[in-house]
Write a protein that holds these residues in place. Structure first.
Motif, PDB file in Angstrom:
ATOM      1  N   HIS A   1      44.297  40.026  32.839  1.00 59.59           N
ATOM      2  CA  HIS A   1      44.032  41.308  33.519  1.00 59.59           C
ATOM      3  C   HIS A   1      45.211  42.242  33.294  1.00 59.59           C
ATOM      4  O   HIS A   1      46.250  42.118  33.947  1.00 59.59           O
ATOM      5  CB  HIS A   1      43.821  41.071  35.018  1.00 59.59           C
TER       6      HIS A   1
ATOM      7  N   HIS B   1      46.252  46.472  32.077  1.00 58.86           N
ATOM      8  CA  HIS B   1      45.794  47.827  31.747  1.00 58.86           C
ATOM      9  C   HIS B   1      46.737  48.440  30.724  1.00 58.86           C
ATOM     10  O   HIS B   1      47.419  49.431  30.992  1.00 58.86           O
ATOM     11  CB  HIS B   1      45.715  48.672  33.015  1.00 58.86           C
TER      12      HIS B   1
ATOM     13  N   GLU C   1      36.623  46.070  35.781  1.00 58.89           N
ATOM     14  CA  GLU C   1      36.616  45.375  37.016  1.00 58.89           C
ATOM     15  C   GLU C   1      35.672  46.057  37.988  1.00 58.89           C
ATOM     16  O   GLU C   1      35.580  47.289  38.035  1.00 58.89           O
ATOM     17  CB  GLU C   1      38.034  45.252  37.594  1.00 58.89           C
TER      18      GLU C   1
ATOM     19  N   HIS D   1      40.047  38.634  40.763  1.00 59.66           N
ATOM     20  CA  HIS D   1      41.331  39.113  40.278  1.00 59.66           C
ATOM     21  C   HIS D   1      42.262  39.408  41.457  1.00 59.66           C
ATOM     22  O   HIS D   1      41.797  39.757  42.551  1.00 59.66           O
ATOM     23  CB  HIS D   1      41.041  40.332  39.378  1.00 59.66           C
TER      24      HIS D   1
ATOM     25  N   ASP E   1      48.082  42.337  35.885  1.00 57.37           N
ATOM     26  CA  ASP E   1      47.611  43.615  36.430  1.00 57.37           C
ATOM     27  C   ASP E   1      48.585  44.736  36.053  1.00 57.37           C
ATOM     28  O   ASP E   1      48.715  45.722  36.759  1.00 57.37           O
ATOM     29  CB  ASP E   1      47.404  43.567  37.948  1.00 57.37           C
TER      30      ASP E   1
HETATM   31 NI    NI Z   1      43.194  46.044  37.534  1.00 65.78          NI
END
Ligand code: NI
Length: 259
Positions: free
Chosen positions: A8, A10, A95, A156, A206
């Motif tokens: 996970h 970005h 997500e 998550h 994350d």
């Molecule tokens: Ni996220």
């Protein structure tokens, strides 16, 4: 050499615009062989897909409408996800979920959007990446309705109790994504992890958020994954190698990665 997957991250976020090549090479140096990039909304979609096409194999895209992006134009946003979800490059729908922390203004719509995307995932036989924040009961209410669909996925940024974990497992093959929060001083997560087998854990950063100790407060990036693995190993009394190997296998299986 240890192999990790950041399930996970970005990396398409503006925070990485200036040094993405360095970020990716640092991740590689730490043994991160692959990253899953969850979608958020139409606005961020192009950047996500651009990076996914530039780094095939290393990055894997997912598509979905994030609960904090559910607003007055949610129907248009949801259509966009439906219209492009059949693209074979997606490894998950996500997500998706419900977030009662940032705002409850569209909380009803969030539930609707979440359920529709679970149904979409089931129709495409894709796993889901679930975002649940201050909305555990609302999330479970939707999952109660979709139980028959046999959906698999990951919760998550899991930071729940042993009871919440048990309830999650009652819905089927759902894993928990563990990130930087496990390294925080007052986190209750290490205690909860005692009752969670490594076979049910995925590693995630994350990034650029939720940076693990000792870099808390700075930008997060996939090269920090070993810090999370080390903390899990310490908590569970096993080796980092074991955490790396099993969680990587879990990710390959869940997202059907060709690695
Ligand atoms: Ni996220």
């Amino acid at each position: 050499m240890k192999r990790y997957i950041d399930t996970h991250t970005h990396l398409y976020d503006a925070d990485f615009a200036d040094d993405i090549e360095d970020v990716i090479s640092r991740a590689g140096n730490e043994g991160v062989i692959s990253c899953i990039m969850p979608g958020i909304d139409m606005e961020s979609h192009r950047g996500l897909m651009k990076l996914a096409s530039e780094k095939p194999g290393f990055t894997h895209p997912a598509t979905g409408l994030h609960p904090t992006s559910v607003n007055a134009s949610w129907e248009r946003e949801l259509s966009f996800v439906y219209d492009n979800a059949a693209d074979k490059s997606y490894v998950a729908i996500g997500e998706i979920g419900i977030d009662g922390y940032w705002s409850r203004e569209f909380i009803e719509e969030q539930s609707v959007v979440f359920q529709k995307q679970l149904e979409l995932a089931a129709s495409l036989s894709l796993p889901v990446i679930i975002h649940s924040r201050e909305a555990t009961e609302e999330i479970f209410a939707v999952l109660d309705k979709t139980r028959h669909l046999g959906i698999q996925g990951v919760f998550h940024a899991f930071s729940g109790s042993p009871e919440t974990y048990k309830r999650i497992r009652s819905y089927g093959n759902f894993l928990v994504g563990i990130g930087g929060v496990v390294t925080y001083k007052n986190s209750k997560l290490p205690a909860t992890l005692a009752g969670i087998p490594i076979e049910h854990i995925l590693l995630e950063t994350d990034a650029p958020w939720l940076t693990p100790v000792p870099y808390r407060g700075k930008r997060n990036e996939p090269s920090h994954i070993p810090l999370i693995a080390a903390k899990i190993a310490e908590t569970k009394g096993c080796s980092i190698d074991e955490v790396a190997e099993i969680t990587t296998e879990n990710a390959i299986k869940l997202f059907r990665l060709k690695i």
